[in-house]
Design an enzyme around this catalytic site. Structure first.
Site, short mmCIF file in Angstrom:
data_model
loop_
_atom_site.label_atom_id
_atom_site.label_comp_id
_atom_site.label_asym_id
_atom_site.label_seq_id
_atom_site.Cartn_x
_atom_site.Cartn_y
_atom_site.Cartn_z
CB THR A 197 -0.97 -0.03 1.21
OG1 THR A 197 -1.65 1.21 1.28
CG2 THR A 197 -0.23 -0.25 2.52
CD GLU A 346 -3.06 -0.33 5.77
OE1 GLU A 346 -4.09 -0.25 5.07
OE2 GLU A 346 -2.08 0.42 5.62
CE LYS A 456 -6.84 15.49 15.54
NZ LYS A 456 -5.66 14.63 15.55
CD1 TRP A 461 -10.97 16.52 17.61
CD2 TRP A 461 -11.01 14.65 16.39
NE1 TRP A 461 -10.02 15.68 18.12
CE2 TRP A 461 -10.02 14.52 17.39
CE3 TRP A 461 -11.21 13.59 15.50
CZ2 TRP A 461 -9.23 13.37 17.53
CZ3 TRP A 461 -10.43 12.44 15.63
CH2 TRP A 461 -9.44 12.34 16.64
#
Lengths: 568, 568
Positions: A197, A346, A456, A461
């Site tokens: 990846t 993953e 942030k 957030w």
């Protein structure tokens, strides 16, 4: 892990490991007459397929492939690739599914890094090999895969074009090999597959999966796709065709599922819109998965309207990037059933797939679009949490944002020979996806941003994507990019770049007033409002066309001081 | 097991064990509003069910049940039993499903042998407990399960009838316990369940299963029943009701499958024909499993004809003993879908279930009966072979006979504290079923006999059951029993006992002539013809009504020399 009492075992008692060969075995058991089709060139039933997988096992033995050796494949989506999915792994070797879209230098890096011993390569990719062959450090043997053997333009045993140094052509080698082979038992944690990846920085990272993990990924899909009918799939009536490359995360694991269900499978080779459409229709394909771009290509094909009747049986799982409501609507209007899924290299890859529960199924098609374009619902056996910067879990309330972290039976246990990035991936015992999302109480996952792009500010957030979406609704805005910059008081604060549509003239104050009105209607939090709104003629993009926020952040000062911009 | 390369693992990487709690978790994820119903007394949805399982976990903690302790249940089929299936196991304890049909002395033996620490017992079985309580060596605590708490004849917290020495009543204990409980992770080979199987000789044998085995048994059922639609089961539309006791081999594993699919489940308590039929209809039951006796009871119920419409949605898996063609036909005529399955206590239990492939589905209902009454087709992930006396495999040609031996992910790995019989069970690395069968090339299993009853003559195996079937077709024969007796030349030779129908008079010569004609037509092998045909007035039976061939063999000399018989 708490201590418990384990079952006692009689000396000769047997309990089989969970191996890919057990999935293969099912394909012969109940409906072995069903077919596997390759383009308009070749078709076999599961009896022949099983014989060929065993022939491949014998060919691998002749090529001196031993358990633990790595075999690389560079091919389009094909029956041969499927034979490698099952056969290379079942002899105890490791299948490296090479990303043929990488630049040759990166292909070379991955082949050397994975220590590939044998390469099976489609003739279309020989130019890549020519470019890098001198630099390959571990490869001992090459086999060429050719479509010409299926069209009569080359005789199987005398393929003229086998390059020098090649051990032979795939079909010719198979035809000379025995179809008898007893796949051995071995540890279910045996390494089965590997691939790479690539991120925006650093060298490609090698992920890897064991037999047990791929077996369990198949069980997860089975539970969800067939059991719960998340994307209703019946081996007995559905026909499967991947339109996501098989080198890309096992074509999302569907080839293993389709094989164990002995479902009819259609492999389209190189993706060509006309052929894809033709196969869809002539082979009666009902289930596929692809990225939005491919779906868009098919939906906007002028021939699509003509084949409404065929398309109305077609179910498509979308992943790779977000399915837009517009595309979902266009597909739905053609009768196509679309649903989104979410995962990554993953994670083998499935972490979430959309699933409409009994109540949601009663919604109108229009109302369903919003659900079908969400990332999905958490998949069976996957544990998913949202984590804040302090490693604390964030509630699944449908609006609180956190990084998606996951556990499950099919997640890569690290990056190959990269312990540092592997440790980062698994920090705190959870796999960190790098995606920021909210999760509803009923398990819908709504992706908000990438962790590195989320802003942030004062403990909150802010999703840069959400803010870009808000800005895109301002009359006159053609495009926008929102990034966070350091702020002494709030940690970070949002800043926006805006490209205007031709003929429009806007001011930062005007846009802020628009946002203020939204705040007063309760549609926006006040901390979302960018500190700066900057009008630009161009927004930096990556090579694959995504907004390059890293570059924007690093160049922000320059941009601010630059010429053709207005600063609020 | 050959050596291979295993996947490397980052220190903090996590891969979950395969535990029963992972099946439970699915029941909350997608359709938690579906119901679990107990008789006409009680109903909960999966949210409540999950709360109750956690309450049970807290009650078990209060009762000092620790991982590795054994908890016995004596109950009819109930939601409480299902809660124990999931909850007792998920705290790391072992669930002993006590066979309440055994004589009290054997119940006592199994409870002591399994070292049960806590007993949960339905009030109906208190008389058994009264009889044996003084002899129980390991039990520390008792909990009573009462249906009265659901009918208002007792208040939950003041159940008058809780016997002395009991810790309380199940519902009362649950109601006082927290519904918060985090089920721990532990080794997937943790002992989850145990129960006892009784043969004709020796003490009951304890079989046992791990979390991984029950997880994989569920995956096997999922693949076959839901995936391949061997007995088409859809969680979304099917309603499941067991009519095989839950103490009997996990009610064939279906409760685990139904729970993970959050299918509606109906638990009938004590089997009462009228209530079963009522639940079938009012709750819309579509899927069950039972022994032929129960099916026969329902099919021959006068009310059955009245409820044809409901019964026509009902699918029933039959096991325990052979489904006769007559019963299969009667059920089919009522619109019921019947199919046979095969397994045993040692195998969790599924080894085979009938599955009609695409071609067989086109057969007429009459033609299908023959297939539906076969033992089944080899189930997914199960390896099955036929073995002769020398441990050699016999071909799967549809007629060669051998003992069924099996391997698979869910077979007991021995008998608890009985290494000798455990070693016999697993002799040569295959689980010996003690059943003699043939297997067709397309994986149908056709049971012929028990190994101890099959007659081995001149290298051929003669099924005593097949021969009895042939004799039963002779006009005037009411009943027959065929056994093997030692023979100097052939090893063994068949001998037959025959009971005549009233008013008939047959001779051994006449019957042999009948058999000779069959041989000449190629319908019978000559070595099947019994050496002796003996007319008797009575055939010895076991306590459960099966022909007692062991007794016949041992008493054969006496029978031959006896009085009211004619000897050929």
């Amino acid at each position: 892990m708490i201590p418990t009492k384990l079952i006692p075992r009689t000396a000769e008692a047997h309990e089989p490991p969970l191996l890919i060969k057990n999935l293969l075995a099912q394909s012969l058991r109940y409906e072995p007459q069903r077919e596997i089709v390759y383009r308009d060139l070749f078709r076999i039933n599961y009896i022949q397929f099983n014989q060929r997988v065993r022939q491949l096992a014998n060919v691998l033995a002749e090529l001196d492939v031993k358990p633990g050796d790595t075999v690389a494949v560079l091919d389009w989506d094909s029956h041969r690739y499927l034979e490698c999915f099952l056969g290379v792994t079942s002899v105890g070797a490791i299948l490296h599914t090479v990303n043929v879209r990488l630049p040759p230098a990166q292909v070379q890096y991955t082949i050397n890094h994975a220590k590939d011993k044998v390469i099976l390569i489609h003739e279309d990719f020989l130019p890549i090999l020519t470019a890098i062959k001198g630099e390959l450090t571990t490869v001992e043997k090459y086999v060429v895969l050719s479509d010409k053997v299926y069209t009569g333009t080359a005789r199987i045993n005398t393929l003229d074009e086998i390059p020098n140094g090649f051990s032979g052509e795939y079909e010719a080698l198979l035809s000379k090999a025995s179809d008898q082979y007893e796949f051995p038992d071995f540890d279910e944690n045996t390494w089965a597959t590997t691939f790479y990846t690539t991120g925006t920085t650093g060298s490609p990272k090698g992920v890897y999966f064991s037999h047990r993990q791929l077996f369990m990924h198949t069980m997860g899909l089975l539970t969800y796709i067939i059991g719960y009918e998340a994307m209703p799939f019946k081996g007995s009536t559905d026909v499967y065709m991947p339109i996501t490359p098989m080198f890309h995360v096992h074509a999302w694991g569907f080839p293993f599922l389709a094989t164990m269900m002995s479902a009819k499978q259609v492999y389209p080779g190189r993706y060509e819109p006309e052929l894809l459409l033709k196969l869809l229709i002539t082979e009666g394909v009902t289930l596929s998965h692809c990225v939005p771009t491919i779906l868009n290509m098919l939906v906007s094909n002028p021939a699509a309207q003509k084949f409404r009747q065929n398309l109305s049986r077609w179910k498509v799982l979308i992943g790779g990037s977000a399915l837009t409501k517009g595309l979902a609507k266009a597909a739905t209007e053609l009768g196509i059933t679309v649903m989104s899924g979410y995962g990554m290299s993953e994670t083998a890859p499935i972490l979430a797939v959309g699933y409409l529960n009994e109540q949601e199924k009663t919604l109108s098609p229009e109302e369903q679009i919003e659900l079908r374009t969400r990332a999905g619902r958490i998949a069976p056996f996957v544990e998913m949490r949202l984590m804040d910067d302090n490693g604390q879990f964030v509630p699944h309330d449908g609006h609180s944002l956190g990084e998606i972290v996951a556990r499950g039976p099919w997640l890569t246990q690290g990056y190959y020979e990269d312990s540092e990035r592997g440790a980062e991936l698994w920090k705190g015992g959870w796999l960190h996806t790098g995606d920021v999302a909210s999760i509803t109480p009923d398990n819908w996952v709504i992706i908000a941003d990438r962790t590195k792009d989320v802003i942030k500010t004062g403990g909150e957030w802010v999703s840069s994507l959400d803010m870009e979406d808000v800005l895109s609704q301002v009359e006159g805005v053609a495009e926008s990019a929102v990034i966070g910059l350091p702020d002494d008081r709030w940690g970070e604060r949002p800043h926006a770049l805006i490209i205007l549509k031709p003929g429009y003239s806007l001011t930062a104050e005007g846009i802020k007033a628009y946002l203020q009105a939204k705040i007063e209607r309760g549609e926006l939090h006040k901390w979302y409002v960018p500190d700066r709104i900057i009008f630009v003629s161009d927004i930096p993009k990556t090579s694959v066309g995504k907004i390059d926020k890293k570059k924007i952040r690093s160049e922000m000062k320059e941009l601010i001081l630059g010429s053709s911009t207005t600063i609020s």
